[in-house]
Design a protein around this motif. Structure first.
Motif, PDB file in Angstrom:
ATOM      1  N   VAL A  83       0.871  -1.176   0.000  1.00  0.00           N
ATOM      2  CA  VAL A  83       0.000   0.000   0.000  1.00  0.00           C
ATOM      3  C   VAL A  83       0.905   1.221   0.000  1.00  0.00           C
ATOM      4  O   VAL A  83       1.674   1.435   0.945  1.00  0.00           O
ATOM      5  CB  VAL A  83      -0.952   0.022   1.214  1.00  0.00           C
ATOM      6  N   GLY A  84       0.831   2.006  -1.085  1.00  0.00           N
ATOM      7  CA  GLY A  84       1.725   3.141  -1.217  1.00  0.00           C
ATOM      8  C   GLY A  84       3.166   2.665  -1.195  1.00  0.00           C
ATOM      9  O   GLY A  84       3.533   1.738  -1.911  1.00  0.00           O
ATOM     10  N   GLU A  85       3.970   3.258  -0.338  1.00  0.00           N
ATOM     11  CA  GLU A  85       5.387   2.874  -0.235  1.00  0.00           C
ATOM     12  C   GLU A  85       5.619   1.741   0.758  1.00  0.00           C
ATOM     13  O   GLU A  85       6.752   1.311   0.959  1.00  0.00           O
ATOM     14  CB  GLU A  85       6.204   4.092   0.183  1.00  0.00           C
ATOM     15  N   HIS A  86       4.556   1.248   1.372  1.00  0.00           N
ATOM     16  CA  HIS A  86       4.691   0.259   2.442  1.00  0.00           C
ATOM     17  C   HIS A  86       4.444  -1.167   1.944  1.00  0.00           C
ATOM     18  O   HIS A  86       3.422  -1.439   1.317  1.00  0.00           O
ATOM     19  CB  HIS A  86       3.696   0.558   3.569  1.00  0.00           C
ATOM     20  N   THR A  87       5.375  -2.068   2.253  1.00  0.00           N
ATOM     21  CA  THR A  87       5.203  -3.489   1.980  1.00  0.00           C
ATOM     22  C   THR A  87       4.737  -4.147   3.262  1.00  0.00           C
ATOM     23  O   THR A  87       5.284  -3.890   4.339  1.00  0.00           O
ATOM     24  CB  THR A  87       6.530  -4.117   1.511  1.00  0.00           C
ATOM     25  N   GLY A  88       3.716  -4.994   3.165  1.00  0.00           N
ATOM     26  CA  GLY A  88       3.137  -5.601   4.356  1.00  0.00           C
ATOM     27  C   GLY A  88       3.398  -7.089   4.469  1.00  0.00           C
ATOM     28  O   GLY A  88       3.936  -7.721   3.558  1.00  0.00           O
ATOM     29  N   THR A  89       2.997  -7.641   5.600  1.00  0.00           N
ATOM     30  CA  THR A  89       3.062  -9.088   5.851  1.00  0.00           C
ATOM     31  C   THR A  89       1.647  -9.578   6.152  1.00  0.00           C
ATOM     32  O   THR A  89       0.825  -8.841   6.705  1.00  0.00           O
ATOM     33  CB  THR A  89       3.973  -9.407   7.047  1.00  0.00           C
ATOM     34  N   VAL A  90       1.383 -10.832   5.789  1.00  0.00           N
ATOM     35  CA  VAL A  90       0.060 -11.429   6.009  1.00  0.00           C
ATOM     36  C   VAL A  90       0.241 -12.796   6.643  1.00  0.00           C
ATOM     37  O   VAL A  90       1.059 -13.596   6.182  1.00  0.00           O
ATOM     38  CB  VAL A  90      -0.711 -11.594   4.678  1.00  0.00           C
ATOM     39  N   SER A  91      -0.514 -13.058   7.701  1.00  0.00           N
ATOM     40  CA  SER A  91      -0.480 -14.375   8.339  1.00  0.00           C
ATOM     41  C   SER A  91      -1.844 -14.663   8.955  1.00  0.00           C
ATOM     42  O   SER A  91      -2.678 -13.773   9.086  1.00  0.00           O
ATOM     43  CB  SER A  91       0.608 -14.430   9.424  1.00  0.00           C
ATOM     44  N   ARG A  92      -2.058 -15.923   9.313  1.00  0.00           N
ATOM     45  CA  ARG A  92      -3.272 -16.297  10.034  1.00  0.00           C
ATOM     46  C   ARG A  92      -3.041 -17.628  10.719  1.00  0.00           C
ATOM     47  O   ARG A  92      -2.185 -18.413  10.318  1.00  0.00           O
ATOM     48  CB  ARG A  92      -4.490 -16.363   9.120  1.00  0.00           C
ATOM     49  N   ARG A  93      -3.850 -17.871  11.783  1.00  0.00           N
ATOM     50  CA  ARG A  93      -3.824 -19.148  12.478  1.00  0.00           C
ATOM     51  C   ARG A  93      -4.867 -20.047  11.840  1.00  0.00           C
ATOM     52  O   ARG A  93      -6.044 -19.713  11.829  1.00  0.00           O
ATOM     53  CB  ARG A  93      -4.144 -18.957  13.959  1.00  0.00           C
ATOM     54  N   ARG A  94      -4.469 -21.161  11.294  1.00  0.00           N
ATOM     55  CA  ARG A  94      -5.398 -22.048  10.591  1.00  0.00           C
ATOM     56  C   ARG A  94      -6.390 -22.730  11.521  1.00  0.00           C
ATOM     57  O   ARG A  94      -7.460 -23.127  11.100  1.00  0.00           O
ATOM     58  CB  ARG A  94      -4.622 -23.105   9.811  1.00  0.00           C
ATOM     59  N   SER A  95      -6.038 -22.854  12.787  1.00  0.00           N
ATOM     60  CA  SER A  95      -6.902 -23.597  13.712  1.00  0.00           C
ATOM     61  C   SER A  95      -7.776 -22.694  14.580  1.00  0.00           C
ATOM     62  O   SER A  95      -8.358 -23.161  15.548  1.00  0.00           O
ATOM     63  CB  SER A  95      -6.049 -24.487  14.615  1.00  0.00           C
ATOM     64  N   GLY A  96      -7.873 -21.424  14.254  1.00  0.00           N
ATOM     65  CA  GLY A  96      -8.657 -20.517  15.089  1.00  0.00           C
ATOM     66  C   GLY A  96     -10.121 -20.915  15.169  1.00  0.00           C
ATOM     67  O   GLY A  96     -10.748 -21.226  14.162  1.00  0.00           O
ATOM     68  N   LEU A  97     -10.687 -20.908  16.376  1.00  0.00           N
ATOM     69  CA  LEU A  97     -12.082 -21.305  16.562  1.00  0.00           C
ATOM     70  C   LEU A  97     -13.036 -20.117  16.584  1.00  0.00           C
ATOM     71  O   LEU A  97     -14.211 -20.255  16.313  1.00  0.00           O
ATOM     72  CB  LEU A  97     -12.229 -22.118  17.851  1.00  0.00           C
TER      73      LEU A  97
END
Length: 194
Positions: A83-97
């Motif tokens: 987004v704009g000049e910013h590079t981001g990271t993406v993650s998630r917990r697969r087992s979230g209830l």
């Protein structure tokens, strides 16, 4: 920006196949930030097995999200977000209830975001400390309008990210959608052996 809202509408013909035709696009005007457009496309420099969704606007930071292709949409798998000049990271917990447990975690511009499904499957929420950007689609499977409401001191980076995430395949963030989409997501990650 304090609590505010706006609506984006589809700008394509809407006649294409949900899976095979060109992806839908949306456009409209954000008060104070001008016009904006959301569009699907091929992930630049990542090959045919990747898709991307982009956000462009007059005074909104340009955003691009790419990931493994699921139909025309990118999955949040092997994702790249900018987004704009910013590079981001993406993650998630697969087992979230819980909804929060299954939420995407996005790190961008020194901020920690959560992106989750709302109580209604037509609603998604982008949250960081002190702000909420809530997007409601008029239809769950083939939305024509996206209604955006904000709470707190939301800025242009928050809005660009919230709109960008609308194009990402996130059905698996809901408990039922997680099981429904599992076979397709597994097949999508397998190498092309045929």
């Amino acid at each position: 920006m304090s609590t505010a809202g706006f609506t984006l509408s589809r700008t394509d013909s809407g006649a294409a196949s949900r899976w095979l035709g060109p992806g839908p696009s949306w456009g409209g005007v954000i008060p104070g930030l001008g016009s904006v457009e959301l569009r699907y496309g091929n992930a630049v420099g990542r090959g045919d097995s990747f898709a991307q969704f982009s956000v462009t606007g007059e005074r909104l930071p340009q955003g691009v999200f790419s990931g493994i292709r699921f139909g025309r949409a990118p999955l949040p798998a092997r994702a790249r977000v900018r987004v704009g000049e910013h590079t981001g990271t993406v993650s998630r917990r697969r087992s979230g209830l819980s909804r929060d447990g299954r939420a995407l975690r996005v790190g961008l511009a020194g901020r920690a975001y959560r992106y989750r499904r709302g109580q209604d499957k037509r609603v998604t929420e982008l949250l960081r400390q002190g702000i909420v950007v809530r997007v409601t689609c008029d239809d769950w499977s083939r939305p024509v309008t996206l209604d955006v409401r904000t709470e707190g001191r939301v800025d242009a980076v928050d809005l660009s990210l919230a709109l960008l995430l609308q194009g990402v395949y996130t059905r698996h963030l809901a408990q039922g959608g997680r099981w429904f989409s599992l076979p397709g997501r597994i097949l999508n990650r397998m190498p092309d052996i045929f």
